[in-house]
Design a protein around this motif. Structure first.
Motif, PDB file in Angstrom:
ATOM      1  N   MET A 193      17.102  76.417   2.114  1.00  0.00           N
ATOM      2  CA  MET A 193      18.125  76.188   1.091  1.00  0.00           C
ATOM      3  C   MET A 193      17.645  76.651  -0.273  1.00  0.00           C
ATOM      4  O   MET A 193      18.425  77.016  -1.130  1.00  0.00           O
ATOM      5  N   ARG A 194      16.327  76.604  -0.464  1.00  0.00           N
ATOM      6  CA  ARG A 194      15.747  76.986  -1.751  1.00  0.00           C
ATOM      7  C   ARG A 194      15.218  78.421  -1.730  1.00  0.00           C
ATOM      8  O   ARG A 194      14.432  78.808  -2.592  1.00  0.00           O
ATOM      9  N   ASN A 195      15.605  79.175  -0.722  1.00  0.00           N
ATOM     10  CA  ASN A 195      15.147  80.568  -0.672  1.00  0.00           C
ATOM     11  C   ASN A 195      16.148  81.434  -1.454  1.00  0.00           C
ATOM     12  O   ASN A 195      17.292  81.611  -1.032  1.00  0.00           O
ATOM     13  N   PHE A 196      15.681  81.957  -2.567  1.00  0.00           N
ATOM     14  CA  PHE A 196      16.574  82.751  -3.414  1.00  0.00           C
ATOM     15  C   PHE A 196      16.254  84.239  -3.363  1.00  0.00           C
ATOM     16  O   PHE A 196      16.659  84.986  -4.242  1.00  0.00           O
ATOM     17  N   ASP A 197      15.522  84.643  -2.312  1.00  0.00           N
ATOM     18  CA  ASP A 197      15.166  86.069  -2.193  1.00  0.00           C
ATOM     19  C   ASP A 197      16.391  86.957  -2.239  1.00  0.00           C
ATOM     20  O   ASP A 197      16.385  88.024  -2.819  1.00  0.00           O
ATOM     21  N   LYS A 198      17.444  86.488  -1.543  1.00  0.00           N
ATOM     22  CA  LYS A 198      18.635  87.344  -1.449  1.00  0.00           C
ATOM     23  C   LYS A 198      19.635  87.063  -2.574  1.00  0.00           C
ATOM     24  O   LYS A 198      20.713  87.652  -2.600  1.00  0.00           O
ATOM     25  N   ALA A 199      19.305  86.141  -3.457  1.00  0.00           N
ATOM     26  CA  ALA A 199      20.231  85.853  -4.579  1.00  0.00           C
ATOM     27  C   ALA A 199      20.140  86.997  -5.579  1.00  0.00           C
ATOM     28  O   ALA A 199      19.163  87.123  -6.304  1.00  0.00           O
ATOM     29  N   LYS A 200      21.158  87.820  -5.585  1.00  0.00           N
ATOM     30  CA  LYS A 200      21.115  89.040  -6.403  1.00  0.00           C
ATOM     31  C   LYS A 200      21.539  88.718  -7.842  1.00  0.00           C
ATOM     32  O   LYS A 200      20.965  89.185  -8.804  1.00  0.00           O
ATOM     33  N   ARG A 201      22.581  87.908  -7.950  1.00  0.00           N
ATOM     34  CA  ARG A 201      23.172  87.688  -9.275  1.00  0.00           C
ATOM     35  C   ARG A 201      22.966  86.244  -9.733  1.00  0.00           C
ATOM     36  O   ARG A 201      23.399  85.312  -9.070  1.00  0.00           O
ATOM     37  N   VAL A 202      22.300  86.099 -10.863  1.00  0.00           N
ATOM     38  CA  VAL A 202      21.939  84.760 -11.331  1.00  0.00           C
ATOM     39  C   VAL A 202      22.551  84.509 -12.714  1.00  0.00           C
ATOM     40  O   VAL A 202      22.431  85.336 -13.610  1.00  0.00           O
ATOM     41  N   VAL A 203      23.237  83.374 -12.856  1.00  0.00           N
ATOM     42  CA  VAL A 203      23.757  82.973 -14.167  1.00  0.00           C
ATOM     43  C   VAL A 203      22.868  81.838 -14.675  1.00  0.00           C
ATOM     44  O   VAL A 203      22.591  80.887 -13.949  1.00  0.00           O
ATOM     45  N   ILE A 204      22.388  81.976 -15.905  1.00  0.00           N
ATOM     46  CA  ILE A 204      21.530  80.924 -16.475  1.00  0.00           C
ATOM     47  C   ILE A 204      22.253  80.323 -17.670  1.00  0.00           C
ATOM     48  O   ILE A 204      22.625  81.030 -18.604  1.00  0.00           O
ATOM     49  N   LYS A 205      22.478  79.008 -17.605  1.00  0.00           N
ATOM     50  CA  LYS A 205      23.141  78.333 -18.722  1.00  0.00           C
ATOM     51  C   LYS A 205      22.097  77.586 -19.536  1.00  0.00           C
ATOM     52  O   LYS A 205      21.352  76.751 -19.000  1.00  0.00           O
ATOM     53  N   ILE A 206      22.037  77.896 -20.817  1.00  0.00           N
ATOM     54  CA  ILE A 206      21.039  77.261 -21.683  1.00  0.00           C
ATOM     55  C   ILE A 206      21.758  76.370 -22.686  1.00  0.00           C
ATOM     56  O   ILE A 206      22.590  76.837 -23.469  1.00  0.00           O
TER      57      ILE A 206
ATOM     58  N   VAL B 112      21.033  89.333 -14.251  1.00  0.00           N
ATOM     59  CA  VAL B 112      21.059  88.040 -14.933  1.00  0.00           C
ATOM     60  C   VAL B 112      22.147  88.024 -16.013  1.00  0.00           C
ATOM     61  O   VAL B 112      22.295  88.973 -16.775  1.00  0.00           O
ATOM     62  N   VAL B 113      22.896  86.933 -16.019  1.00  0.00           N
ATOM     63  CA  VAL B 113      23.886  86.690 -17.079  1.00  0.00           C
ATOM     64  C   VAL B 113      23.490  85.370 -17.727  1.00  0.00           C
ATOM     65  O   VAL B 113      23.201  84.399 -17.028  1.00  0.00           O
ATOM     66  N   ILE B 114      23.456  85.355 -19.056  1.00  0.00           N
ATOM     67  CA  ILE B 114      23.105  84.113 -19.753  1.00  0.00           C
ATOM     68  C   ILE B 114      24.360  83.513 -20.383  1.00  0.00           C
ATOM     69  O   ILE B 114      25.177  84.244 -20.953  1.00  0.00           O
TER      70      ILE B 114
ATOM     71  N   VAL C 133      21.570  92.566 -20.240  1.00  0.00           N
ATOM     72  CA  VAL C 133      21.777  91.140 -19.974  1.00  0.00           C
ATOM     73  C   VAL C 133      22.934  90.635 -20.840  1.00  0.00           C
ATOM     74  O   VAL C 133      22.803  90.515 -22.066  1.00  0.00           O
ATOM     75  N   PRO C 134      24.092  90.350 -20.230  1.00  0.00           N
ATOM     76  CA  PRO C 134      25.202  89.809 -21.019  1.00  0.00           C
ATOM     77  C   PRO C 134      24.888  88.379 -21.461  1.00  0.00           C
ATOM     78  O   PRO C 134      24.417  87.575 -20.657  1.00  0.00           O
ATOM     79  N   VAL C 135      25.113  88.095 -22.729  1.00  0.00           N
ATOM     80  CA  VAL C 135      24.891  86.748 -23.262  1.00  0.00           C
ATOM     81  C   VAL C 135      26.261  86.205 -23.673  1.00  0.00           C
ATOM     82  O   VAL C 135      26.890  86.715 -24.592  1.00  0.00           O
ATOM     83  N   LEU C 136      26.706  85.190 -22.942  1.00  0.00           N
ATOM     84  CA  LEU C 136      28.073  84.693 -23.127  1.00  0.00           C
ATOM     85  C   LEU C 136      28.092  83.365 -23.874  1.00  0.00           C
ATOM     86  O   LEU C 136      27.180  82.556 -23.748  1.00  0.00           O
ATOM     87  N   ASN C 137      29.153  83.168 -24.620  1.00  0.00           N
ATOM     88  CA  ASN C 137      29.397  81.860 -25.217  1.00  0.00           C
ATOM     89  C   ASN C 137      30.903  81.715 -25.339  1.00  0.00           C
ATOM     90  O   ASN C 137      31.645  82.684 -25.220  1.00  0.00           O
ATOM     91  N   GLU C 138      31.331  80.506 -25.589  1.00  0.00           N
ATOM     92  CA  GLU C 138      32.749  80.320 -25.858  1.00  0.00           C
ATOM     93  C   GLU C 138      33.050  80.844 -27.251  1.00  0.00           C
ATOM     94  O   GLU C 138      32.229  80.708 -28.169  1.00  0.00           O
TER      95      GLU C 138
END
Ligand code: GLU
Length: 390
Positions: A25-38, A71-73, A156-161
């Motif tokens: 469940m924690r194997n992210f090898d194949k996770a191509k697209r990651v969104v990181i919310k800071i 990666v999208v932030i 790297v797209p950096v998104l905000n409202e």
């Protein structure tokens, strides 16, 4: 950390099997697209942004890009930075003031991201969103295209409202960036959403109140119990609390996306999550919905069509909604807009509210008689009806 029993109540697994399931469940090898919310809490330092933190984040994102991931932030912090610049001691309560603070803080925030990522030769791009943009299918497709293009370019797209033009009062706002990040993850088909906050994980009860609160490392299903275990409060400048994070996790898990909620201040947190370390709380995906179904589910309905029990049963069984099952209409909407079916499902209506007032309770064969030729003979097709909970 514990593997909480009620999260896996259907089957009792032996511990070896549990660990191997946990590993996969924690194997992210194949996770191509990651969104990181800071979140604002981990990004700010006194009245300003923690530039060192943004630098560390840039380094971790760089490692992900090197692994071939995209990666999208989604970043918060504009209002906080604007308020800091104006020397305000608290989050401005007044909408206009929040909008002004966001307008002041957003370019400051982007300047820090640009500086930090430049050290690694990474270009960042600013994308500002409103709920309206995501609700409207055309602008949503435009957004999808621009993000796809940026990702293909290695940016790297950096998104905000776009806080300066969206207000919760008129229904154009997301309300918080947790929800925004989940909607974005859902719409761009992300494999993983990482929500970084200032607490370590989701706990089985409020850790600030109960010393024996235990962190939950895997959530198989977001139940009412899970929602109840979440506190509510945000901080000085941010909007979301644990509750909004769970709601966000629900949105993303409906899109087939895994979510990890973790403490953003933990060293190398992103790389450790990607490496499969049991850290923070992992929420597993619930159902895989099509792009269109997700768009329907995540849009703000323009009105309500109240239907009878027979019609509810029929649409649940993947039948079309017919006018005969309609009891009443609330709100004013056009054909093609998204509406509620009672409070159970969201659907795209083939008729406007005014037309439905005429059609309510009538047989389908009367549609053309009442509204003229060339009209659809059902109110909504099964593909355009999505139950909120099922
Ligand atoms: N968009 C807001 C900002 O940049 C933050 C909203 C939130 O805290 O979730 O300040």
């Amino acid at each position: 950390m514990t593997f909480v029993g009620y999260l896996c109540h259907k089957t009792l697994l032996n511990s070896a099997k549990q660990s191997s399931i946990m590993l996969c469940m924690r194997n992210f090898d194949k996770a191509k697209r990651v969104v990181i919310k800071i979140g604002t809490n981990i990004l700010s330092k006194e009245d300003s942004i923690d530039a060192g933190y943004v630098g560390l984040m840039a380094g971790q994102v760089n490692s992900l890009l090197k692994m071939g991931k995209q990666v999208v932030i989604v970043t918060s912090g504009a209002i906080g930075m604007g308020a800091g610049q104006l020397k305000l001691s608290n989050k401005p309560g007044d909408v206009r003031m929040r909008q002004a603070c966001a307008a002041i803080g957003q370019p400051m925030l982007m300047a820090e991201y640009r500086k930090a990522f430049e050290q690694f030769g990474i270009t960042v791009a600013q994308v500002l969103l409103t709920a309206e943009v995501l609700n409207n299918r055309k602008t949503y497709l435009n957004l999808q295209n621009s993000i796809e293009t940026l990702l293909k370019l290695g940016v790297v797209p950096v998104l905000n409202e776009n806080d300066s033009i969206s207000t919760a009062e008129i229904g154009t706002a997301f309300g918080d960036n947790d929800r925004l990040s989940a909607l974005v993850a859902s719409k761009i088909d992300a494999d993983l959403l990482v929500i970084l906050t200032d607490i370590d994980a989701l706990y089985d009860k409020d850790p600030k109140k109960y010393a024996d609160a235990k962190p939950i490392d895997t959530v198989f299903e977001i139940t009412d119990e899970i929602i109840k275990s979440a506190g509510t409060k945000g901080s000085k400048f941010s909007t979301g609390g644990m509750k909004t994070k769970i709601e966000a996790a629900k949105v993303a898990s409906n899109a087939g996306c895994r979510i990890v909620l973790a403490n953003g201040k933990t060293e190398n947190i992103i790389e450790r999550i990607i490496a499969g370390e049991t850290i923070g709380t992992l929420f597993l995906p619930k159902r895989k919905l099509s792009n269109r179904e997700r768009w329907i589910l995540n849009s703000t309905p323009a009105g309500v069509i109240n239907i009878d029990d027979g019609a509810i049963r029929a649409v649940k069984n993947k039948k079309s909604l017919l006018p005969s099952g309609i009891k009443s209409i609330q709100g004013t909407f056009e054909a093609g807009e998204i509406i509620w079916l009672n409070d159970k499902a969201k659907a795209v209506t083939n008729f406007s509210s005014a037309e439905l007032e005429t059609l309510a309770g009538k047989h389908s064969t009367e549609i053309r008689k009442l509204l003229g030729a060339g009209r659809r003979d059902v109110v909504a097709i099964p593909e355009d009806i999505v139950f909120v909970d099922y």
